[in-house]
Design an enzyme around this catalytic site. Structure first.
Site, mmCIF file in Angstrom:
data_model
loop_
_atom_site.group_PDB
_atom_site.id
_atom_site.type_symbol
_atom_site.label_atom_id
_atom_site.label_comp_id
_atom_site.label_asym_id
_atom_site.label_seq_id
_atom_site.Cartn_x
_atom_site.Cartn_y
_atom_site.Cartn_z
ATOM 1 N N HIS A 1 0.870 -1.120 -0.010
ATOM 2 C CA HIS A 1 -0.061 0.142 -0.051
ATOM 3 C C HIS A 1 0.865 1.328 0.156
ATOM 4 C CE1 HIS A 1 -3.985 -2.067 0.949
ATOM 5 N NE2 HIS A 1 -3.329 -2.979 1.397
ATOM 6 N N LYS B 1 0.426 14.552 1.149
ATOM 7 C CA LYS B 1 -1.319 14.766 0.738
ATOM 8 C C LYS B 1 -1.235 16.236 0.431
ATOM 9 C CE LYS B 1 -3.007 10.510 3.220
ATOM 10 N NZ LYS B 1 -3.440 9.824 2.507
ATOM 11 N N LYS C 1 -15.115 7.600 -3.141
ATOM 12 C CA LYS C 1 -16.513 8.059 -2.320
ATOM 13 C C LYS C 1 -17.083 9.327 -2.936
ATOM 14 C CE LYS C 1 -14.331 5.190 1.288
ATOM 15 N NZ LYS C 1 -13.296 5.338 2.257
HETATM 16 C C1 26Q Z 1 4.197 1.037 10.010
HETATM 17 C C2 26Q Z 1 5.119 0.673 10.784
HETATM 18 C C3 26Q Z 1 4.980 1.218 12.490
HETATM 19 C C4 26Q Z 1 3.830 1.728 12.582
HETATM 20 C C5 26Q Z 1 2.880 2.002 11.736
HETATM 21 C C6 26Q Z 1 2.879 1.510 10.417
HETATM 22 C C7 26Q Z 1 1.912 1.984 9.455
HETATM 23 C C8 26Q Z 1 0.498 1.776 9.829
HETATM 24 C C9 26Q Z 1 -0.274 2.007 9.052
HETATM 25 C C10 26Q Z 1 2.060 2.109 8.151
HETATM 26 C C11 26Q Z 1 1.247 2.168 7.134
HETATM 27 C C12 26Q Z 1 -0.053 2.339 7.478
HETATM 28 C C13 26Q Z 1 -1.195 2.681 6.718
HETATM 29 C C14 26Q Z 1 -1.257 2.861 5.344
HETATM 30 C C15 26Q Z 1 -2.276 3.639 4.641
HETATM 31 O O1 26Q Z 1 -3.563 3.581 5.078
HETATM 32 N N1 26Q Z 1 -1.813 3.570 3.270
HETATM 33 C C16 26Q Z 1 -3.057 3.694 2.333
HETATM 34 O O2 26Q Z 1 -3.816 2.511 1.983
HETATM 35 C C17 26Q Z 1 -4.891 2.962 0.940
HETATM 36 C C18 26Q Z 1 -5.642 1.474 0.649
HETATM 37 O O3 26Q Z 1 -4.772 1.026 -0.168
HETATM 38 C C19 26Q Z 1 -4.376 3.731 -0.231
HETATM 39 O O4 26Q Z 1 -5.659 4.064 -0.875
HETATM 40 C C20 26Q Z 1 -3.743 5.001 0.230
HETATM 41 O O5 26Q Z 1 -3.234 5.465 -1.069
HETATM 42 C C21 26Q Z 1 -2.648 4.618 1.055
HETATM 43 O O6 26Q Z 1 -1.919 5.736 1.789
#
Ligand code: 26Q
Length: 795
Positions: free
Chosen positions: A350, A542, A647
């Site tokens: 992602h 963003k 959305k």
């Molecule tokens: C990683 C390591 C340690 C702590 C937290 C994390 C972590 C947590 C959440 C890394 C990433 C996330 C979330 C990422 C995310 O929401 N990505 C989004 O995913 C969507 C669904 O595919 C996309 O539409 C977005 O573009 C993308 O930013």
């Protein structure tokens, strides 16, 4: 009386000793939650029976996050019971919305990735596919955001107090998880045996959330694991005099499922996060393997019956955990275990932001999970050997799983999965051509794309019943079952009365949002103004900052250059991860702009800025249907997909965006004339970066930029100024706000102009709604099912 109404009455009588007339709202809420859950449990029982009979392949979706949103209305809606319950309450003089509003919004996720997981569960279930979700029962979900004097403050979200009624506790299915300690090897007649010593034992207890589907009797389950101390184990330690150790185990247990990490990019180096990841993946894997063995008496055919999907790298420890179970508990050889493992896992990436790719330091990891570390090391050794022997020695530097003392989780996932996908065409192309190009050379065909999609039943059916009803009557089809039918709306592209009706519905939704804003902030907003909305997590990439720069630009133009623009309301909603200083400064800036404009008797007639506190799924359902403009303005190449963009489109907003993520595909669907595209493209961004981006040059050569930034230095944030942001933009500007400034401002002028022409705007809006069919999660999930997983519907 239907038997659902009967169940409601029965529960009220037996639990509270009340009739409906006597029940208070709290009692009604609990009753509806429990009775709905039990209805779903009963359906689940039948569904499960069928599943056992067919013994078909099943999919398991592993995700650290599921941003479920409220469940009650969704479940009643799916079961076709909403009207019945509404009428029942109405007769007694009660409003069902008041009951819905009592339900906490289970915030078991940060943003896009978590919400996607929940949209997908809706879609798989609605299409009768057997998919089980696995995650953690966080006691505290994403924090509640309070804005004080323009600054974000975080408060705990104790959602279980009112939210636990939807959960079913499965007492008999607890699993033991082992941390720390050491292993030893002994050779036995059946081969090598791994013994565990001095470990800490934790119990994982399962709580099931029933996932309903639209107009179907299929019910899938989202299993949430809660950590509990292993009291029998701790008692033994205690008896042996190891008091400290037994207390430690207790402390670990209580901390593991305590809270969701509120960082949506990277918060590396936290031991607790390693424990969370292993905790839920180990519990899930043990359960899946156990169930398979019970039915088949062997694991030889595991990969034929099971596919496990890894939602980003957060659940990557599934991989070494399956290897461990196969070898240590079922005596498979490495080769046999590896063969099964590499046929079982599929992985979705992602993000392409280097700093967001998960890495764990070996020094932190090894003591917590010694056996798992040994397995990862062996996977790495064998992989590196494979590279040497297959002409890829030169690329080991980028591909090795363990590198400079760090474990690269994405590399582990790529090497061990049979399929890797990105989440939009552009994103998947970048993965193949850039981020993971070396892997693509040795694994041609392993990489592909599944463009994200959204649960349109929630995002139009429930969030916009006015539009849903109008379109259903107009088109004479139920597009909630199959969103592609919405394209029939194109027939009315030139029908003035249809366009007028769409505009009228948009006004209704704007009025509803205005009412919410009035109630929560006290600010009156003008319904005839353009509702220009950016709601998403706060991140520099963003570029909420670019949006703010445009507002400052407009302020100056109105105040000093006699500009009298089309009135606009700029609406923001965004949580910043708690340690992200720049993000918090940007929220402060936006709030200060809001105050500055409110205090100016001239400017406030034309523009307003609203920062909506505590943006979450429930608010998105109110905000998105009211938008005229959907701001999707990330730097090209940075937003993997975006799903908010879809959305908004579905609800008739026009996208103002860069050629990034799924915006590219939205542009392809609606055509140039029905979207506002601006800014550098991904190759242009890369080129500018390669040649050395100098934001100062833009500042000094473009008077509009210079005036805007210079003016920004004068903005008073009630004791704070924004010089730090101005200096940062002039000297660093890593996401190239200044390079895209002019193009953004010009596009915004075009937006204001076209908005004057209500028919033209309405027609553009119509085309957006009509072309949104491909962004249904039904389409995305069907691609996972058919192209990656190979599973069948439950018949
Ligand atoms: C990683 C390591 C340690 C702590 C937290 C994390 C972590 C947590 C959440 C890394 C990433 C996330 C979330 C990422 C995310 O929401 N990505 C989004 O995913 C969507 C669904 O595919 C996309 O539409 C977005 O573009 C993308 O930013």
């Amino acid at each position: 009386m239907s038997n659902f109404t009967e169940s409601i009455k029965k529960y009220l009588e037996t639990t509270f000793g009340n009739s409906i007339e006597e029940a208070n709202e709290r009692q009604l809420y609990q009753t509806l939650m429990v009775v709905t859950r039990d209805r779903l449990s009963a359906l689940r029982y039948e569904y499960n029976k069928k599943l056992k009979q067919t013994d078909q392949k099943q999919a398991y979706y592993m995700s650290m996050e599921f941003l479920v949103g409220r469940t009650l209305r969704n479940n009643l809606f799916n079961l076709g019971l909403e009207e019945e319950v509404k009428d029942l309450l109405y007769e007694k003089g009660m409003d069902i919305d008041r009951i819905y509003n009592m339900e906490p919004d289970p915030g078991l996720g940060n943003g896009g990735l978590g919400r996607l997981a929940s949209c997908y569960m809706d879609a798989w279930t609605s299409q009768d596919y057997p998919v089980t979700g696995f995650s953690i029962l966080y006691e505290f979900g994403i924090f509640k955001q309070v804005i004080q004097n323009g600054w974000q403050q975080e408060y705990p979200d104790n959602w279980l107090e009112y939210g636990s009624y939807g959960l079913v506790y499965r007492k008999d299915e607890g699993m033991e998880i082992k941390f720390y300690g050491r292993t030893s090897e002994t050779w036995t007649k059946t081969g090598l045996k791994i013994n565990y010593h001095d470990y800490t034992s934790i119990i994982a207890e399962p709580y099931d959330l029933m996932i309903s589907g639209y107009k179907t009797e299929s019910v899938n389950v989202l299993r949430l694991w809660k950590a509990k101390a292993n009291s029998a184990f701790n008692m033994k330690l205690f008896e042996r005099g190891e008091y400290a150790k037994s207390m430690e185990a207790d402390a670990i247990a209580t901390s593991i499922s305590k809270l969701l990490y509120p960082a949506d990019d990277n918060d590396n180096g936290k031991a607790l996060r390693i424990k969370q990841q292993y905790f839920f993946t180990s519990a899930s894997l043990q359960q899946i393997v156990k169930a398979h063995f019970k039915t088949h008496g062997t694991l030889d055919n595991f990969a034929e019956k099971v596919v496990i999907h890894i939602n980003d790298t957060h659940p990557a420890m599934c991989i070494p955990e399956l290897m461990r179970i196969l070898m240590d508990e079922y005596s498979y050889s490495w080769e046999e275990a590896w063969d099964i493992t590499t046929k079982t896992f599929a992985y979705t990436n992602h993000t392409i932001m280097a700093e967001a790719l998960e890495k764990w330091s070996v020094n932190l990891f090894e003591p917590i999970l010694p056996r798992i570390y040994t397995i990862i090391k062996e996977i790495n050794n064998r992989f590196c050997k494979y590279c040497y022997e297959n002409g890829a020695a030169g690329d080991i530097e980028t591909m090795a799983i363990i590198h400079h003392g760090m474990i690269r989780m994405a590399n582990l996932c790529i090497v061990s999965s049979y399929n890797v996908n990105g989440v939009s065409k552009l994103h998947s192309d970048i993965l193949i051509e850039d981020t993971f190009k070396d892997f693509n050379k040795i694994y041609p065909g392993k990489f592909n794309n599944v463009t994200n999609g959204i649960a349109h039943r929630r995002w139009i059916g429930q969030a916009n019943p006015e539009l849903t009803k109008y379109l259903t009557d107009l088109l004479g089809v139920n597009f909630l079952k199959d969103l592609s039918a919405i394209e029939n709306l194109m027939k009315f592209k030139d029908d003035k009365s249809v366009i007028e009706n769409l505009n009228r519905i948009k006004d209704i939704k704007k009025t509803q949002l205005a009412r919410y804003i009035k109630n929560s902030t006290g600010i009156n907003i003008d319904n005839t103004s353009i509702f220009d909305i950016q709601v998403k997590r706060l991140h520099e990439y963003k570029r909420q900052l670019l949006n703010a720069l445009h507002i400052i630009y407009l302020f100056r133009e109105i105040k000093f250059n006699a500009l009298r623009p089309q009135p606009r309301t700029f609406i923001f909603g965004a949580k910043a991860s708690s340690g992200y200083v720049m993000a918090k400064n940007i929220i402060k800036l936006i709030c200060s702009l809001s105050d500055m404009i409110e205090a100016d008797p001239l400017v406030r007639n034309y523009i307003k800025v609203i920062f909506i506190e505590d943006y979450r799924v429930t608010l998105a359902e109110i905000i998105i249907p009211a938008a005229n403009i959907s701001e999707q303005i990330s730097q090209a190449g940075k937003e993997a997909s975006g799903t908010g963009n879809m959305k908004f489109m579905l609800n008739g907003a026009l996208t103002l965006g860069t050629m990034d993520g799924a915006n590219v595909e939205i542009h392809g669907a609606v055509g140039d004339n029905n979207i506002f595209i601006f800014g550098l493209t991904t190759p242009e961004v890369n080129e500018l970066f390669a040649k050395g981006y100098k934001p100062y040059d833009y500042y000094i050569s473009n008077p509009e930029i210079k005036n805007t930034l210079d003016f920004m230095r004068t903005i008073d944030g009630n004791g704070t100024n924004f010089n730090n942001i101005v200096d940062y933009l002039i000297n660093h500007d890593p996401y190239m706000c200044l390079a895209d400034f002019k193009s953004y401002i010009d596009k915004q002028k075009e937006v204001a102009e076209i908005y004057q022409d209500k028919d033209r705007w309405g027609q553009m809006s119509l085309v957006n709604i009509a072309k949104s069919g491909i962004f249904s999660a039904d389409r995305s999930t069907a691609e996972y099912v058919n192209n990656i997983w190979n599973i069948e519907k439950v018949k």
